[in-house]
Design a protein around this motif. Structure first.
Motif, mmCIF file in Angstrom:
data_model
loop_
_atom_site.group_PDB
_atom_site.id
_atom_site.type_symbol
_atom_site.label_atom_id
_atom_site.label_comp_id
_atom_site.label_asym_id
_atom_site.label_seq_id
_atom_site.Cartn_x
_atom_site.Cartn_y
_atom_site.Cartn_z
ATOM 1 N N GLU A 298 -3.835 -31.257 -18.197
ATOM 2 C CA GLU A 298 -3.299 -32.317 -19.057
ATOM 3 C C GLU A 298 -3.288 -33.666 -18.330
ATOM 4 N N PRO B 78 -3.316 -34.213 -23.573
ATOM 5 C CA PRO B 78 -2.668 -33.061 -24.211
ATOM 6 C C PRO B 78 -3.686 -32.036 -24.727
ATOM 7 N N ASP C 20 -5.350 -29.510 -27.021
ATOM 8 C CA ASP C 20 -5.379 -29.217 -28.454
ATOM 9 C C ASP C 20 -5.646 -27.747 -28.737
ATOM 10 N N LEU D 169 4.408 -26.770 -25.094
ATOM 11 C CA LEU D 169 3.908 -28.145 -25.172
ATOM 12 C C LEU D 169 3.368 -28.448 -26.570
ATOM 13 N N MET D 170 2.594 -27.505 -27.109
ATOM 14 C CA MET D 170 2.039 -27.694 -28.453
ATOM 15 C C MET D 170 3.139 -27.783 -29.495
ATOM 16 N N ALA E 10 6.159 -28.871 -29.151
ATOM 17 C CA ALA E 10 6.830 -30.170 -29.055
ATOM 18 C C ALA E 10 6.006 -31.273 -29.721
ATOM 19 N N ARG E 11 4.683 -31.100 -29.731
ATOM 20 C CA ARG E 11 3.800 -32.110 -30.343
ATOM 21 C C ARG E 11 3.549 -31.839 -31.821
ATOM 22 N N ARG F 92 1.392 -29.560 -33.067
ATOM 23 C CA ARG F 92 -0.004 -29.251 -33.378
ATOM 24 C C ARG F 92 -0.575 -28.378 -32.267
ATOM 25 N N GLN G 117 6.038 -25.086 -36.548
ATOM 26 C CA GLN G 117 5.637 -26.249 -35.740
ATOM 27 C C GLN G 117 4.152 -26.567 -35.892
#
Length: 258
Positions: free
Chosen positions: A75, A80, A82, A125-126, A128-129, A131, A173
């Motif tokens: 990262e 980030p 995907d 991490l995904m 929190a974003r 996606r 999420q």
């Protein structure tokens, strides 16, 4: 068909060989930015020679600290993540009489935890974003028991459940988690496994291969590229409503409904 993968950040564990390498090549062809991971630096360098523009990171994914550090490194270099494609672990195929508690434990470390140790930081991490997509290349040994792949098959079965469970847990999420179960595929891992198959059957390795292929209705093993085609599609926005499923790719060797 446009897969809309241009400039997407893709992390592929086990990306230096076999199915993982085939996935890396195809993601690059779709315009994605690719990072591969392997525990062998020489294998990474050899793979990068075939993957212009990709980066490689060396890590032992059976170590959760090393796995998390690898994710952070990717990262930091690319941005980030995907898409995560897990294709790293492979439990050693072992004849039943050679199984020991240590062999069972090693199988779980090699196949199950090498995936979970990467999934854990990435899925959070995904989430929190809001996606992301994770595609786990697992193996049909988790569905169909093989006498030389009992410990590894148990690890595969655990990964299948983890895949579906995480897909359900993180769907709110907007994360997708999917599994692909290849059957026999033309890789070095399968070639090594034929040695144990031949030993159990009391035949030559070549005869064991011939007998194994004879059980596949399509009459041949899959190629790594064929598995990669499915993985890349599942990772793309074209599969945006596909999650919590395990896709079997075994040439109709296991003709079951579920």
């Amino acid at each position: 068909m446009q897969l809309n993968l241009t400039d997407k950040i893709i992390l592929i564990t086990g990306g230096s060989k076999g199915i993982g390498l085939a996935c890396a090549k195809l993601f690059l062809a779709e315009g994605a930015r690719v990072a591969i991971c392997s525990r062998d630096a020489a294998n990474i360098q050899a793979a990068l020679a075939q993957l212009p523009g990709a980066i490689g990171v060396t890590a032992d994914l059976t170590d959760d600290i090393a796995a998390a550090a690898m994710v952070a490194q990717v990262e930091a270099k690319l941005g980030p993540i995907d898409v995560l494609v897990n294709s790293a672990g492979a439990a050693k195929r072992t004849a039943p009489e050679d199984l020991t508690p240590a062999a069972w434990r090693a199988a779980m470390e090699a196949k199950y935890f090498s995936y979970i140790n990467v999934i854990d930081p990435v899925v959070k991490l995904m989430a929190a974003r809001g996606r992301g997509a994770i595609v786990n290349v697992i193996g049909n040994g988790g569905k169909v028991a093989s006498p030389v792949h009992i410990a590894g098959g148990a690890a595969n079965a655990a990964l299948m459940l983890a895949t579906v469970g995480l897909a359900t847990a993180y769907a709110p999420q907007a994360l997708r988690v999917v599994g692909v179960n290849p059957g026999l595929t033309e890789t070095g891992r399968v070639a090594e496994g034929m040695i144990s198959t031949a030993k159990l059957a009391g035949v030559s390795v070549e005869e064991a291969r011939t007998q194994s292929i004879a059980k596949i209705p399509l009459g041949r093993m899959a190629t790594p590229g064929e598995v990669a085609d499915t993985v890349v599609y599942l990772a793309s926005d074209r599969a945006s409503y596909v999650t919590g499923v395990i896709v079997t790719m075994d040439g109709a060797a296991s003709p079951v409904v579920v």
